[in-house]
Design a protein around this motif. Sequence first.
Motif, mmCIF file in Angstrom:
data_model
loop_
_atom_site.group_PDB
_atom_site.id
_atom_site.type_symbol
_atom_site.label_atom_id
_atom_site.label_comp_id
_atom_site.label_asym_id
_atom_site.label_seq_id
_atom_site.Cartn_x
_atom_site.Cartn_y
_atom_site.Cartn_z
ATOM 1 N N ASN A 129 57.959 74.842 17.523
ATOM 2 C CA ASN A 129 57.876 75.260 16.122
ATOM 3 C C ASN A 129 56.848 76.378 16.024
ATOM 4 O OD1 ASN A 129 55.760 73.166 16.466
ATOM 5 N ND2 ASN A 129 55.360 73.565 14.294
ATOM 6 N N SER A 130 57.025 77.239 15.060
ATOM 7 C CA SER A 130 56.183 78.422 14.993
ATOM 8 C C SER A 130 54.848 78.109 14.340
ATOM 9 C CB SER A 130 56.897 79.535 14.223
ATOM 10 O OG SER A 130 56.366 80.780 14.572
ATOM 11 N N THR A 131 53.784 78.739 14.864
ATOM 12 C CA THR A 131 52.418 78.382 14.473
ATOM 13 C C THR A 131 51.567 79.553 14.002
ATOM 14 O OG1 THR A 131 51.673 78.665 16.756
ATOM 15 C CG2 THR A 131 52.394 76.456 16.112
ATOM 16 N N ARG A 136 53.356 81.003 9.326
ATOM 17 C CA ARG A 136 52.914 79.955 8.385
ATOM 18 C C ARG A 136 52.915 80.465 6.952
ATOM 19 N NH1 ARG A 136 48.214 79.285 11.802
ATOM 20 N NH2 ARG A 136 46.931 79.758 9.966
ATOM 21 N N LYS A 144 48.201 74.480 7.738
ATOM 22 C CA LYS A 144 48.077 74.107 9.147
ATOM 23 C C LYS A 144 48.496 72.659 9.358
ATOM 24 C CE LYS A 144 44.374 77.329 10.480
ATOM 25 N NZ LYS A 144 42.976 77.434 10.967
ATOM 26 N N ILE A 147 52.194 72.286 9.361
ATOM 27 C CA ILE A 147 52.782 72.806 10.609
ATOM 28 C C ILE A 147 52.572 71.798 11.743
ATOM 29 C CG2 ILE A 147 52.588 74.622 12.355
ATOM 30 C CD1 ILE A 147 54.020 75.560 9.852
ATOM 31 N N ILE A 148 51.389 71.202 11.798
ATOM 32 C CA ILE A 148 51.126 70.180 12.813
ATOM 33 C C ILE A 148 52.084 69.010 12.626
ATOM 34 C CG2 ILE A 148 49.461 68.433 13.576
ATOM 35 C CD1 ILE A 148 47.246 70.483 13.066
ATOM 36 N N PRO A 175 54.006 76.220 21.099
ATOM 37 C CA PRO A 175 53.589 76.723 19.791
ATOM 38 C C PRO A 175 54.140 78.139 19.659
ATOM 39 C CG PRO A 175 51.759 76.853 21.323
ATOM 40 C CD PRO A 175 52.910 76.258 22.083
ATOM 41 N N THR A 181 48.556 83.222 16.752
ATOM 42 C CA THR A 181 47.963 81.980 16.249
ATOM 43 C C THR A 181 46.473 81.943 16.568
ATOM 44 O OG1 THR A 181 50.068 80.841 16.671
ATOM 45 C CG2 THR A 181 48.118 79.449 16.366
ATOM 46 N N ALA A 186 45.905 76.736 17.911
ATOM 47 C CA ALA A 186 46.890 76.538 18.982
ATOM 48 C C ALA A 186 46.473 75.372 19.871
ATOM 49 C CB ALA A 186 47.037 77.813 19.809
ATOM 50 N N ILE A 189 47.008 71.950 17.885
ATOM 51 C CA ILE A 189 48.374 71.465 17.743
ATOM 52 C C ILE A 189 48.941 71.004 19.086
ATOM 53 C CG2 ILE A 189 49.560 73.705 17.992
ATOM 54 C CD1 ILE A 189 51.360 72.816 15.641
#
Length: 556
Positions: A129-131, A136, A144, A147-148, A175, A181, A186, A189
Amino acid sequence: MKNVDKYTRGYFMPPATSLKWTQKEYIAEAPIWCSVDLRDGNQALIVPMNLEEKLEYFQMLVEIGFKEIEVGFPAASETEFAFLRTLIEQNLIPDDVTIQVLTQSREHIIRKTFQSLAGAKKAVVHLYNSTSVAQREQVFRKSKEEIIEIALTGAKLLKQCAEETEGNFQFEYSPESFTGTEIEFALEICNRVLDVWQPTAANPVIINLPATVQMSMPHVYASQIEFMSENLSYRDGVILSVHPHNDRGTGVADAELGMLAGAQRVEGTLFGNGERTGNVDVVTLALNMYSHGVDPKLNFDNIPGIIAVYERLTKMKVGERQPYGGELVFTAFSGSHQDAIAKGMQWREERAGGNWSVPYLPIDPKDIGREYEGDIIRINSQSGKGGIGYILQLKYGLDLPAKMREHFGYFVKNVSDQQQKELLPEEIHDIFMKQYVNIKTPIELVKSRFTEEEEQDFRTIVTIRADGATKEITGSGNGRLDAINNALQTHLDIEYSDLVYKEHALEIGSKSQAASYIGITASNGTVYWGCGIDADIMTSSVKALFSAVNQMLGKQ
């Protein structure tokens, strides 16, 4: 350029300097290679490969020696799903090869992915998944923590589905957009995902840190990789992987410095095929190691064959200057380069091999299926005597005297310049034969005979034809060729001196023939050259002398 002020450096350096990688001189061992040609590379094609083409490409990757191959995004299309099922159901995956599939951290995609994997002997399930800050804020518009949570939900579902599905599975997490990121985020996560998976040295997982978009110089990426390598939890249970793209043109440098910084695994493609400017080129990475005497654990000993399959299946082209694979990467047109290469090859031959150190050639082209003939030295108006002479010797066995090489070299360069084109070896040979070999005008040798007198004094009677008339001339000398030389100068009223002579057997083409070369200096100081080729060494010498004399007479 306009608008430069709107660009900023969107990457993040580690909080502490990470530069241990700078102390390493070279990459000492091959990484774990993972080909992503069939996923990342395939999705970047104008027309993606069909099922049959993907099967053929997969087989080529196996033959090259890849032990991990990402075969697709099976939830993305029926072709992707069918390809994976075909590999599994038809038992086309060798026991020592692990397939890999990609999935977003979304429940329905993860579940379909595992449906496609049922019965796999061994597979890596690659979750991402994009971080990045940009993703974001602009794409997901999530915090954040949100996203986590996406990553953790996917990681937990992977564990559940793996337990419910027949097969042997290893997990990988990326990530995505790692390079944009914040480095601490980074790390956070990735460690949170690792807490879910609880890897061990006996059952490791893969943490993949992609340069999804290159945003920095390679040393920054290396420092980011080193920071992650030193701070990841469960480090003994983590295989650290890199996946560089090539937006800034430094994909190979990113991968190489990343390996110095702790990466144990590289995801890439043949010849760098991939989205936008492409993925990192595994061929270049592997052969760079090879040039340092390190076994890359991949077999590229037939690059031309690999290129042929690659271009046919992908409809992409390998550029002429693509490292190692390009048509011109071992080719020298420059005269000084050609001369150095020719002398280096001769030096190597005289010493029967040894360590490779030929000027301008980082590796031996033959090691990857390239040929010296037509690959190393090619001739145009920029070429020199060394390269032109090397072509004649390599392909046709004609070893010209040094000064004759120079003379012929200038002649060939002028032809190339006038015609504004490259000259092929057969064209160069044709020019040589017409210009120097067995020249019969204005004086043609019909026959000659000798009588040996006292104290090795030879007498000759030579029959010649000139202006349509045949006549005999006589001469004597301390050898057969000297006798004929004296006969020509005495009876034809011509003057020249300083004979340069060389002869050798023709080892290429026909072993029964011999080549002789003669240079003569006219009274005005001009040197004229001739070559004679004949089954008899003495006759070839006489023909060479006549060719040189005819060159001189033709210019008067």
